[in-house]
Design a protein around this motif. Structure first.
Motif, mmCIF file in Angstrom:
data_model
loop_
_atom_site.group_PDB
_atom_site.id
_atom_site.type_symbol
_atom_site.label_atom_id
_atom_site.label_comp_id
_atom_site.label_asym_id
_atom_site.label_seq_id
_atom_site.Cartn_x
_atom_site.Cartn_y
_atom_site.Cartn_z
ATOM 1 N N PRO A 190 -6.783 8.271 2.753
ATOM 2 C CA PRO A 190 -5.423 8.794 2.904
ATOM 3 C C PRO A 190 -4.333 7.778 2.636
ATOM 4 O O PRO A 190 -4.531 6.565 2.745
ATOM 5 C CB PRO A 190 -5.406 9.190 4.391
ATOM 6 C CG PRO A 190 -6.272 8.142 5.037
ATOM 7 C CD PRO A 190 -7.375 7.868 4.040
ATOM 8 N N GLY A 191 -3.152 8.309 2.307
ATOM 9 C CA GLY A 191 -1.944 7.519 2.414
ATOM 10 C C GLY A 191 -1.607 7.353 3.892
ATOM 11 O O GLY A 191 -2.308 7.873 4.769
ATOM 12 N N ARG A 192 -0.550 6.639 4.162
ATOM 13 C CA ARG A 192 -0.196 6.420 5.566
ATOM 14 C C ARG A 192 1.310 6.462 5.765
ATOM 15 O O ARG A 192 2.102 6.219 4.843
ATOM 16 C CB ARG A 192 -0.757 5.093 6.076
ATOM 17 C CG ARG A 192 -0.133 3.856 5.430
ATOM 18 C CD ARG A 192 0.995 3.286 6.259
ATOM 19 N NE ARG A 192 1.673 2.197 5.556
ATOM 20 C CZ ARG A 192 2.769 2.348 4.839
ATOM 21 N NH1 ARG A 192 3.306 3.539 4.685
ATOM 22 N NH2 ARG A 192 3.359 1.300 4.256
ATOM 23 N N VAL A 193 1.694 6.779 6.965
ATOM 24 C CA VAL A 193 3.069 6.595 7.431
ATOM 25 C C VAL A 193 3.010 5.553 8.532
ATOM 26 O O VAL A 193 2.125 5.599 9.394
ATOM 27 C CB VAL A 193 3.667 7.914 7.974
ATOM 28 C CG1 VAL A 193 4.887 7.631 8.842
ATOM 29 C CG2 VAL A 193 4.062 8.825 6.830
ATOM 30 N N ASN A 194 3.905 4.604 8.485
ATOM 31 C CA ASN A 194 3.972 3.626 9.560
ATOM 32 C C ASN A 194 4.977 4.124 10.588
ATOM 33 O O ASN A 194 6.183 4.192 10.303
ATOM 34 C CB ASN A 194 4.394 2.257 9.025
ATOM 35 C CG ASN A 194 4.252 1.168 10.073
ATOM 36 O OD1 ASN A 194 3.483 1.305 11.017
ATOM 37 N ND2 ASN A 194 4.984 0.093 9.905
ATOM 38 N N LEU A 195 4.481 4.487 11.751
ATOM 39 C CA LEU A 195 5.370 5.000 12.786
ATOM 40 C C LEU A 195 6.403 3.958 13.182
ATOM 41 O O LEU A 195 7.601 4.244 13.279
ATOM 42 C CB LEU A 195 4.560 5.451 14.007
ATOM 43 C CG LEU A 195 5.344 6.119 15.135
ATOM 44 C CD1 LEU A 195 6.021 7.397 14.658
ATOM 45 C CD2 LEU A 195 4.416 6.420 16.320
ATOM 46 N N ILE A 196 5.958 2.731 13.365
ATOM 47 C CA ILE A 196 6.873 1.628 13.668
ATOM 48 C C ILE A 196 6.126 0.303 13.473
ATOM 49 O O ILE A 196 4.907 0.234 13.624
ATOM 50 C CB ILE A 196 7.456 1.741 15.097
ATOM 51 C CG1 ILE A 196 8.690 0.848 15.266
ATOM 52 C CG2 ILE A 196 6.400 1.477 16.164
ATOM 53 C CD1 ILE A 196 9.520 1.179 16.506
ATOM 54 N N GLY A 197 6.881 -0.732 13.123
ATOM 55 C CA GLY A 197 6.300 -2.051 12.891
ATOM 56 C C GLY A 197 6.357 -2.414 11.426
ATOM 57 O O GLY A 197 5.342 -2.444 10.742
ATOM 58 N N GLU A 198 7.558 -2.725 10.927
ATOM 59 C CA GLU A 198 7.734 -2.979 9.502
ATOM 60 C C GLU A 198 7.906 -4.465 9.225
ATOM 61 O O GLU A 198 8.694 -5.142 9.882
ATOM 62 C CB GLU A 198 8.964 -2.217 8.995
ATOM 63 C CG GLU A 198 8.730 -1.491 7.707
ATOM 64 C CD GLU A 198 7.661 -0.412 7.813
ATOM 65 O OE1 GLU A 198 6.530 -0.654 7.341
ATOM 66 O OE2 GLU A 198 7.934 0.655 8.361
ATOM 67 N N HIS A 199 7.134 -4.961 8.266
ATOM 68 C CA HIS A 199 7.128 -6.373 7.870
ATOM 69 C C HIS A 199 6.672 -7.273 9.012
ATOM 70 O O HIS A 199 6.992 -8.464 9.043
ATOM 71 C CB HIS A 199 8.495 -6.811 7.345
ATOM 72 C CG HIS A 199 8.805 -6.234 5.994
ATOM 73 N ND1 HIS A 199 8.588 -6.914 4.820
ATOM 74 C CD2 HIS A 199 9.299 -5.015 5.640
ATOM 75 C CE1 HIS A 199 8.950 -6.150 3.799
ATOM 76 N NE2 HIS A 199 9.377 -4.994 4.267
ATOM 77 N N THR A 200 5.936 -6.716 9.942
ATOM 78 C CA THR A 200 5.333 -7.509 11.019
ATOM 79 C C THR A 200 3.898 -7.892 10.692
ATOM 80 O O THR A 200 3.371 -8.840 11.262
ATOM 81 C CB THR A 200 5.351 -6.722 12.338
ATOM 82 O OG1 THR A 200 4.809 -5.407 12.110
ATOM 83 C CG2 THR A 200 6.755 -6.594 12.889
ATOM 84 N N ASP A 201 3.268 -7.147 9.765
ATOM 85 C CA ASP A 201 1.836 -7.370 9.553
ATOM 86 C C ASP A 201 1.540 -8.752 8.987
ATOM 87 O O ASP A 201 0.659 -9.458 9.476
ATOM 88 C CB ASP A 201 1.214 -6.258 8.697
ATOM 89 C CG ASP A 201 1.878 -6.044 7.345
ATOM 90 O OD1 ASP A 201 2.951 -6.643 7.093
ATOM 91 O OD2 ASP A 201 1.320 -5.278 6.535
ATOM 92 N N TYR A 202 2.273 -9.180 7.973
ATOM 93 C CA TYR A 202 1.994 -10.503 7.405
ATOM 94 C C TYR A 202 2.562 -11.624 8.268
ATOM 95 O O TYR A 202 2.404 -12.809 7.944
ATOM 96 C CB TYR A 202 2.499 -10.602 5.958
ATOM 97 C CG TYR A 202 3.972 -10.313 5.760
ATOM 98 C CD1 TYR A 202 4.941 -11.250 6.091
ATOM 99 C CD2 TYR A 202 4.389 -9.092 5.222
ATOM 100 C CE1 TYR A 202 6.282 -10.990 5.893
ATOM 101 C CE2 TYR A 202 5.729 -8.831 5.017
ATOM 102 C CZ TYR A 202 6.667 -9.783 5.352
ATOM 103 O OH TYR A 202 8.011 -9.524 5.159
ATOM 104 N N ASN A 203 3.210 -11.276 9.367
ATOM 105 C CA ASN A 203 3.658 -12.258 10.357
ATOM 106 C C ASN A 203 2.734 -12.295 11.575
ATOM 107 O O ASN A 203 3.130 -12.741 12.654
ATOM 108 C CB ASN A 203 5.089 -11.944 10.787
ATOM 109 C CG ASN A 203 6.098 -12.281 9.707
ATOM 110 O OD1 ASN A 203 6.306 -13.450 9.384
ATOM 111 N ND2 ASN A 203 6.720 -11.262 9.121
ATOM 112 N N ASP A 204 1.503 -11.810 11.372
ATOM 113 C CA ASP A 204 0.474 -11.794 12.424
ATOM 114 C C ASP A 204 0.872 -10.931 13.615
ATOM 115 O O ASP A 204 0.427 -11.165 14.737
ATOM 116 C CB ASP A 204 0.162 -13.214 12.924
ATOM 117 C CG ASP A 204 -0.743 -13.976 11.979
ATOM 118 O OD1 ASP A 204 -1.124 -13.401 10.949
ATOM 119 O OD2 ASP A 204 -1.057 -15.149 12.278
ATOM 120 N N GLY A 205 1.717 -9.938 13.369
ATOM 121 C CA GLY A 205 2.238 -9.139 14.467
ATOM 122 C C GLY A 205 1.504 -7.834 14.699
ATOM 123 O O GLY A 205 0.301 -7.712 14.455
#
Length: 383
Positions: free
Chosen positions: A27-42
């Motif tokens: 599937p595709g995805r929708v990010n409910l919340i948490g943008e540009h945090t993934d590559y910041n180890d968040g």
């Protein structure tokens, strides 16, 4: 129009003159919340859409791969030499070659294969059509070759294909959602430890809906602005002496340490966005779905003002949805175009969507399209 699996199977038969051994979907995805945090180890909180990329596939006796795309109508063929040379296969087929490369580089004996790809994941809308393609191909090849690829390692392999073969510096969120999501839940992911928790997110039982509006604004960030945001975050973490911005525990002190105002704003977004993810998860665990609305709206304001990744179309969609009664609204995805999501009463979905369309007409924007999203399942064999 026929369903996506049937289109993939028909495309396979037309392109290769045979029947596929099976069909695999992601599937595709929708990010409910948490943008540009993934590559910041968040922390991030995406959920999978019912929209899927479907791959019809069959193994070949040689070490070659032929891939047909419903979207372009073309067939691309490559061998091991091209697959083992990152960037050699370009365009949409590069995502397929990247999956072959990353599996081979890890020592897996990837079978040659014919593959036909069909999709109803909107491309360029910030719904991770590329991650869905990678995840569907990886799942198909793993099954065709009887490869013992642990499920918890698959998102990282798909991410590596996109990062190191295609050259898009995305985090691991999109591939994690596409592969590990569970229907009726949002995927709470710690992007450092890769620990996951399935968070119940059945909006229908609360009388709510997640309205997704594809703003149809251009969505391009592979080579420019996205990469510059990531670079700024990494530079800020180095200046602050922390492994990643996820480790900033005193925001005021961090902001006072940095002299560059742009960098301060980037840091403020990431640190506060991480906290908004944690607050959203806490509310959802307690079944307080409506109360996440203000967090969604605050996330959008942070993306607009501190991270500067929104465009007029998404800002208008958010403000209009809120004026029309949405509990909260935000852009979703990497930014610079794409989709907006709004938490609304289920009975008000069409009215809120119509309000956004009316606002767009008044500004001369391209008419948006919309759908109500329900959390779907991750990558799987469908036939």
């Amino acid at each position: 129009m026929t369903d996506v699996p049937s289109r993939a199977a028909a495309g396979f038969s037309s392109a290769f003159g045979a029947q596929p051994a099976g069909l695999w979907a992601a599937p595709g995805r929708v990010n409910l919340i948490g943008e540009h945090t993934d590559y910041n180890d968040g922390f991030v909180l995406p959920f999978a859409l019912p929209h899927r990329v479907v791959v019809a596939a069959a193994a070949r006796p040689d070490t070659r791969w032929r891939v047909w795309s419903e979207q372009t109508g073309e067939t691309v063929e490559f061998g091991a030499a091209e697959a083992d040379d990152p960037g050699r296969v370009e365009g949409w087929a590069g995502y397929v070659a990247g999956v072959v490369w990353t599996l081979r580089s890890k020592g897996y004996e990837v079978p040659g294969a014919d593959l036909a790809v069909a999709s109803d994941v909107p491309a360029g809308a910030g719904l991770s059509s590329s991650a869905a393609l990678e995840s569907a191909v990886l799942t198909a090849l793993a099954d065709l070759g009887d490869l013992s690829v642990p499920v918890d390692e698959r998102p990282g392999l798909a991410q590596r294909a996109e990062n190191d073969y295609v050259g898009m510096p995305c985090g691991i969120m999109d591939q994690s959602a596409s592969i590990r999501a569970v229907a009726g839940h949002a995927l709470f992911l710690d992007c450092r430890t890769l620990a996951i928790e399935q968070i119940p997110f059945d909006v229908a039982t609360s009388g709510l809906a997640v309205l997704v509006v594809d703003t149809r604004a251009p969505h391009r960030h592979a080579g420019g602005e996205y990469a510059s945001r990531r670079r700024a975050c990494e530079e800020a973490a180095a200046l602050l002496g922390v492994p990643a911005l996820r480790d900033v525990d005193d925001l005021d002190k961090a902001l006072a340490t940095l002299s560059d105002d742009v960098m301060r704003r980037r840091v403020r977004h990431v640190v506060t966005e991480n906290q908004r993810v944690l607050d959203t998860v806490a509310l959802l665990r307690s079944g307080r779905v409506r109360e996440i609305g203000p967090l969604l709206t605050a996330s959008h304001a942070s993306m607009r003002d501190d991270f500067e990744i929104t465009v007029p179309e998404v800002d208008l969609a958010v403000s209009t949805a809120l004026s029309a009664g949405a509990y909260g609204a935000r852009m979703t995805g990497g930014g610079f175009g794409g989709c907006v999501l709004a938490l609304v009463d289920a009975t008000e979905t069409e009215r809120v969507a119509a309000a956004v369309a009316t606002a767009y007409a008044g500004r001369g924007f391209i008419e948006p399209v919309w759908f109500a999203a329900r959390p779907g399942a991750g990558a799987e064999r469908v036939r």
